[in-house]
Design a protein around this motif. Structure first.
Motif: not given
Length: 586
Positions: A431-434, A446-454, A487-492
């Protein structure tokens, strides 16, 4: 500018129910005197010489019992109404606070500590709860019961009533004097409490940073100093009113009142001015007279504290709202998003100009870095894009449209900002990421987390993405920053603002964060606030600020060749880095 909301206006939604409760309590306060007066009257009936009038005795006893039942019913009903009104009152105030704080400019929070806002939302609302649910009813009873008692006693014998008033008058006068001594100190007391709250929040939230730099002792000393200052203030405050309060307590004590009644009554009976049996009402009701009078002081203090709390809550409710356009415009998003600042100036107030004559264009798909000394205006300029503040002159446009003409919800779909102080919610990692896209599915998160190396760090948790931040896991500063980037990557969003994103990271985390930022920046219009020049060597454009003005701009190579302010900053940081390496090798 909105006027601060007062206590009366805050109570408006529950005023009628609260008025009914106070009215019921007022009747109960009058009825409360009847059982005590009945006891004195019953004594007259039973202690007469000759035959006892049994009918009258039973009638008086029944009146006392009935009055007691009525008092219990009225008091209970008044209390239930007041508590019901209080629940609605707290809900109303907290909803208004949340609604208001959700509509103020984000920059408004930067000048206010979390401790002060938290105190108003939680502690101050609780303080007003005591007023609504308890203090007003107690104040009503404490004022009316002595008044009705005195009326009855003056009816019995006015001379004896005056004698009874001697300790009462002394007590009231002492309390008034104590109140005058303490007048105006409530606000100072609340301020001292708020300073402690702020220090606690600062110490707890910043403990990781201060320990990293060996400043834990200093941070603790600041909190300890605030606590010592509060203790000194409180002791001095109490000492001012201690003597007069002690005199009042002594005057109102049952022993003093009873002694006054017995001495004065004995003199009256000896002089033939009073029958011995007529002394009984004063002995019975006199002892119950001092208690409510004494309580008036404390309940009036509760009202004063609640009024002060209402002022602080009212000040939050009067916070300036972000101006929303009546007819929002949509930016042109074709061929990327261009951001432009034209003739921008900004000042927190008339005496504090921060930015002057800023003309800057951020081209689509480029990364622009803001550098400069501390206080040069870098962060303030960056915060103009997501409308933390509005410029006092000039305009900030996105896609050709002034940000003030874009609806806030549309603006935040265009601009994402990643700050150096990451705030994670007390919620699951997922929920923190999205946060920006609550409807995002698992694979997207998960894609956003992988892109952020976390992603690997989250998968290693016992509950994975279901882990609750602060309860199941506590992330390091670098890990929290990468979750913020995910979170920012997911916001796109097409525009990204980064403010010292690697400020609190260790070297290993910084490398991971830089990789994540590269992923975030791809194809977007990016504005970076940087302190370490080495982190922005490869950006498309570097803008140098000095005292709120742009003094240089260009690529890293161009600025070094110009031998200006940037070149001097670069050499200083290189020397500082070499010195740190030399010191570390010893």
């Amino acid at each position: 500018m909105h006027e601060a909301v007062g206590l009366s206006e805050l109570l408006r939604p529950v005023r009628s129910r609260l008025g009914t409760a106070v009215g019921l309590q007022a009747v109960a306060a009058v009825v409360a005197v009847v059982p005590f007066a009945a006891v004195a009257e019953l004594a007259r009936v039973l202690l007469v010489t000759g035959p006892v009038d049994e009918g009258r005795a039973w009638a008086v006893a029944a009146l006392a019992a009935g009055a007691l039942v009525v008092w219990v019913l009225l008091s209970s009903l008044a209390g239930a109404l007041a508590h019901h009104a209080d629940l609605d009152f707290q809900l109303s105030v907290r909803r208004r606070l949340v609604d208001r704080l959700g509509r103020v400019p984000l920059g408004w929070f930067t000048d206010r500590g979390a401790g002060g806002i938290g105190k108003a939302v939680q502690h101050d609302v609780d303080t007003m709860h005591h007023l609504v649910a308890h203090a007003l009813l107690n104040l009503t009873a404490s004022a009316l019961t002595p008044l009705v008692t005195l009326v009855y006693l003056f009816w019995v014998d006015w001379r004896m009533a005056l004698i009874l008033l001697i300790p009462i008058v002394i007590g009231v006068a002492s309390f008034v004097r104590a109140a005058m001594t303490m007048e105006g100190q409530t606000a100072a007391f609340d301020g001292a409490q708020q300073r402690i709250s702020s220090r606690v929040v600062e110490f707890v939230e910043g403990i990781a940073v201060v320990k990293m730099f060996g400043q834990a002792g200093r941070a603790h000393r600041q909190y300890a100093q605030a606590a010592d200052d509060f203790a000194d203030f409180f002791l001095a405050w109490i000492a001012k009113a201690y003597r007069t309060s002690a005199i009042a307590e002594l005057a109102f004590s049952p022993v003093t009142v009873l002694l006054t009644v017995l001495v004065g009554g004995t003199a009256m009976v000896s002089a033939g001015h009073l029958e011995a049996i007529e002394l009984l009402p004063f002995a019975i009701l006199g002892l119950g007279l001092a208690g409510p009078m004494q309580a008036l002081h404390y309940y009036s203090h509760d009202v004063e504290k609640s009024s002060a709390a209402a002022k602080r809550v009212g000040a939050l409710l009067a916070a300036p709202e972000l101006v929303v356009p009546a007819e929002p415009r949509r930016p042109d998003l074709h061929d990327g998003v261009r951001v432009e600042l034209s003739g921008v100036e900004f000042a927190y107030d008339a005496d504090r100009p921060v930015l002057r004559d800023i003309d800057l264009a951020l081209e689509p798909g480029t990364v622009t870095a803001l550098v400069g000394a501390s206080g040069s205006g870098k962060t303030t300029l960056a915060k103009l894009l997501p409308r933390f503040f509005d410029p006092t002159a000039g305009a900030v446009t996105i896609g050709g449209v002034d940000v003030r003409d874009i609806a806030p919800e549309q603006l935040y779909r265009l601009v994402t900002f990643v700050l150096q102080d990451v705030q994670l919610l007390d919620a699951s990692v997922r929920d923190n990421i999205r946060l920006a896209r609550p409807d995002a599915d698992e694979e997207t998160v998960r894609r956003a987390a992988r892109a952020a190396a976390v992603d690997e760090r989250i998968d290693a948790l016992p509950r994975g993405y279901d882990s609750v931040v602060g309860r199941d896991v506590r992330f390091s500063g670098g890990e929290a920053q990468r979750i913020s980037i995910a979170r920012a990557i997911l916001a796109d969003t097409p525009v990204v603002v980064l403010d010292e994103a690697t400020a609190h990271a260790d070297p290993e985390s910084e490398a991971l964060i830089q990789d994540a930022l590269s992923e975030l920046a791809a194809g977007r219009t990016v504005l970076v606030v940087a302190h370490r020049l080495a982190s922005v060597v490869g950006v498309d454009r570097i803008v140098v600020l000095d005292h709120g003005r742009i003094v240089e701009h260009g690529t890293h190579e161009e600025l070094l060749a110009a031998e200006g302010r940037y070149a001097r900053m670069w050499r200083l940081q290189e020397q500082a880095g070499a010195g740190a390496l030399t010191g570390g090798s010893r």
